[in-house]
Design an enzyme around this catalytic site. Sequence first.
Site, PDB file in Angstrom:
ATOM      1  N   ARG A  92       0.842  -1.204   0.000  1.00 61.31           N
ATOM      2  CA  ARG A  92       0.000   0.000   0.000  1.00 61.31           C
ATOM      3  C   ARG A  92       0.871   1.245   0.000  1.00 61.31           C
ATOM      4  O   ARG A  92       0.547   2.254  -0.604  1.00 61.31           O
ATOM      5  CB  ARG A  92      -0.897  -0.032   1.248  1.00 61.31           C
ATOM      6  CG  ARG A  92      -1.703   1.224   1.520  1.00 61.31           C
ATOM      7  CD  ARG A  92      -2.888   1.371   0.650  1.00 61.31           C
ATOM      8  NE  ARG A  92      -3.654   2.571   0.984  1.00 61.31           N
ATOM      9  CZ  ARG A  92      -4.735   2.944   0.305  1.00 61.31           C
ATOM     10  NH1 ARG A  92      -5.145   2.236  -0.735  1.00 61.31           N
ATOM     11  NH2 ARG A  92      -5.402   4.040   0.624  1.00 61.31           N
ATOM     12  N   ARG A 121      -9.790  -0.076  -1.018  1.00 63.77           N
ATOM     13  CA  ARG A 121      -8.870   0.880  -0.380  1.00 63.77           C
ATOM     14  C   ARG A 121      -8.538   1.958  -1.411  1.00 63.77           C
ATOM     15  O   ARG A 121      -7.471   2.000  -1.965  1.00 63.77           O
ATOM     16  CB  ARG A 121      -7.619   0.169   0.114  1.00 63.77           C
ATOM     17  CG  ARG A 121      -7.898  -0.866   1.190  1.00 63.77           C
ATOM     18  CD  ARG A 121      -6.654  -1.570   1.648  1.00 63.77           C
ATOM     19  NE  ARG A 121      -5.832  -0.718   2.510  1.00 63.77           N
ATOM     20  CZ  ARG A 121      -4.683  -1.132   3.058  1.00 63.77           C
ATOM     21  NH1 ARG A 121      -4.219  -2.344   2.777  1.00 63.77           N
ATOM     22  NH2 ARG A 121      -3.989  -0.336   3.849  1.00 63.77           N
ATOM     23  N   PRO A 122      -9.532   2.838  -1.664  1.00 66.69           N
ATOM     24  CA  PRO A 122      -9.307   3.870  -2.676  1.00 66.69           C
ATOM     25  C   PRO A 122      -8.233   4.865  -2.221  1.00 66.69           C
ATOM     26  O   PRO A 122      -7.814   4.839  -1.059  1.00 66.69           O
ATOM     27  CB  PRO A 122     -10.665   4.559  -2.776  1.00 66.69           C
ATOM     28  CG  PRO A 122     -11.334   4.291  -1.476  1.00 66.69           C
ATOM     29  CD  PRO A 122     -10.828   2.964  -0.996  1.00 66.69           C
ATOM     30  N   ILE A 123      -7.801   5.718  -3.133  1.00 65.87           N
ATOM     31  CA  ILE A 123      -6.845   6.772  -2.757  1.00 65.87           C
ATOM     32  C   ILE A 123      -7.467   8.143  -3.052  1.00 65.87           C
ATOM     33  O   ILE A 123      -6.757   9.133  -3.267  1.00 65.87           O
ATOM     34  CB  ILE A 123      -5.488   6.603  -3.487  1.00 65.87           C
ATOM     35  CG1 ILE A 123      -5.661   6.641  -5.010  1.00 65.87           C
ATOM     36  CG2 ILE A 123      -4.792   5.320  -3.060  1.00 65.87           C
ATOM     37  CD1 ILE A 123      -4.318   6.731  -5.754  1.00 65.87           C
ATOM     38  N   ASP A 124      -8.800   8.180  -3.026  1.00 66.07           N
ATOM     39  CA  ASP A 124      -9.493   9.437  -3.362  1.00 66.07           C
ATOM     40  C   ASP A 124      -9.135  10.576  -2.413  1.00 66.07           C
ATOM     41  O   ASP A 124      -9.027  11.744  -2.838  1.00 66.07           O
ATOM     42  CB  ASP A 124     -11.006   9.219  -3.388  1.00 66.07           C
ATOM     43  CG  ASP A 124     -11.522   8.639  -2.078  1.00 66.07           C
ATOM     44  OD1 ASP A 124     -10.810   7.820  -1.456  1.00 66.07           O
ATOM     45  OD2 ASP A 124     -12.625   9.011  -1.643  1.00 66.07           O
ATOM     46  N   LEU A 125      -8.902  10.260  -1.132  1.00 64.71           N
ATOM     47  CA  LEU A 125      -8.574  11.335  -0.179  1.00 64.71           C
ATOM     48  C   LEU A 125      -7.167  11.892  -0.456  1.00 64.71           C
ATOM     49  O   LEU A 125      -6.920  13.092  -0.316  1.00 64.71           O
ATOM     50  CB  LEU A 125      -8.676  10.817   1.262  1.00 64.71           C
ATOM     51  CG  LEU A 125     -10.034  10.228   1.663  1.00 64.71           C
ATOM     52  CD1 LEU A 125     -10.041   9.855   3.139  1.00 64.71           C
ATOM     53  CD2 LEU A 125     -11.175  11.180   1.336  1.00 64.71           C
ATOM     54  N   ARG A 395       5.979  -9.362   5.234  1.00 67.20           N
ATOM     55  CA  ARG A 395       5.879  -7.928   4.936  1.00 67.20           C
ATOM     56  C   ARG A 395       5.989  -7.097   6.210  1.00 67.20           C
ATOM     57  O   ARG A 395       6.408  -5.955   6.187  1.00 67.20           O
ATOM     58  CB  ARG A 395       4.538  -7.614   4.256  1.00 67.20           C
ATOM     59  CG  ARG A 395       4.392  -8.162   2.856  1.00 67.20           C
ATOM     60  CD  ARG A 395       3.107  -7.675   2.216  1.00 67.20           C
ATOM     61  NE  ARG A 395       2.980  -6.229   2.381  1.00 67.20           N
ATOM     62  CZ  ARG A 395       1.808  -5.606   2.534  1.00 67.20           C
ATOM     63  NH1 ARG A 395       0.689  -6.296   2.565  1.00 67.20           N
ATOM     64  NH2 ARG A 395       1.768  -4.290   2.670  1.00 67.20           N
TER      65      ARG A 395
END
Length: 428
Positions: A92, A121-125, A395
Amino acid sequence: MDYLWIRGGRPLAGEIVCQGAKNSVLPLLAGAIVFRQGCRIHNCPQLTDVEAALAILTRLGCRVRRTGGTVEVDPTGLTGNRIPRALMGAMRSSVLFLGPLLARTGSCCLCQPGGCPLGSRPIDLHLLGLQALGAEVERAEGWLYCRGKLRGAAITLPFPSVGATENLILAALGAEGTTTIYNAAREPEVADLIAMLSAGGANIAGGGSAMLQITGGLPQWAEYRVMPDRMAAATYLCAAAGTGGELRLLEAEPRHLQPVLQALTAAGCTISPGAGELHLKAPARLKAVSPVRTAPYPGFPTDAQAPLMAALARSRGVTVFEENVFASRYGHVPALQAMGANIRTAGAVAALTGVPELHGAQVEATDLRGGAAMVIAALQARGISRIGGLAHLNRGYADFPRQLELLGGDVKLERRGLPDELGRTEPA
Ligand code: EPZ
């Protein structure tokens, strides 16, 4: 694919040192790009996500040198602004290179980041904030093109997103004028990033609070030590608690973990926080606790939900969990049920009824903290368990099998030779 074989039933006991924080070192490494001369970062854990971040920095033209737990980054040779799909998909945190590249070069090209499958898990913000700073964002053939001369702005985040806060802090350092971020994330890892940037001369006010003020201007050089990993700490504490054991955790930070310590104390553990360390002693069988509702910091951390659920699998009574941060974070429940746990889920809620005993099973991790929960359950279970999907665990947990062995866990790593990729399953 490698497997972890665990024979459960033995209380964990002993002393280990807490690793450096994965969720801090990753933004710090992305942030290295904004330093005019570079930075030296200590206490970097040996994790595949850290290797992926170093590979991205190298691909962008930075000089990277790792000596044990210390990483030096020299970004003066930065030439690229495009992150290959394979590296973007590894984790991410690859999205965290967006802000620093815009700050440093005025443009960036990347695709959707990878990371644990915890619902969408968008990245719009992230993009909303960058556009407020003046960046133009275009999508084409699965790629995101961002470019523009950044100007300071007032940004209100609809949700205190950790990654979006970190990205916007880094971008704002390349903007002209002052940026204010309202409803910023208050996680300790955000404060760690601000501390390193400030050590390099950046002017950032409000670290640790929900309102941050960043004055444009790139930092020069900093040497910094990554904070302890509060989620690794929570995991080992839950493992000791679930097995009725005793743990001394060195280089841990109790104040970062209050909600988790409170839950484990309510479950019957005796916890004595010391200066930079934690000591836990668990009863043979834990008690159920009052509802566990995950929330942004300083609420109960979502990353500790799965480990605590596993620790309570044999507790007396019923514990209700409410997952309020991610859309789908009960991927570990089927595996715990396969080991005999009594868990019912409905949307964001999971009801765990403790059972007297768990039994070994063959399970496969589908995400980092869910995999840790499977390990915690296997350490309690009667008989032997085999856990696959170790790429997820690698990870975020440095030397996990060895740490568990140091605590007396009967744990064996079986190497099948083939390199494991995230999400790849064995051929039928
Ligand atoms: C960070 O992820 C951590 N990862 C996560 O840890 C952690 O669970 C999370 O913060 C919450 O504390 C790293 O720091 C590398 P968010 P991040 O942006 O930044 C939604 C682990 O196990 N959202 O605060 O991705 C999002 O879908 C990992 O170590 C948007 O809708 O978390 C989620 O529901 C897992 N749009 C919620 O906000 C956005 O643009 C929280 O996400 C960004 C986020």
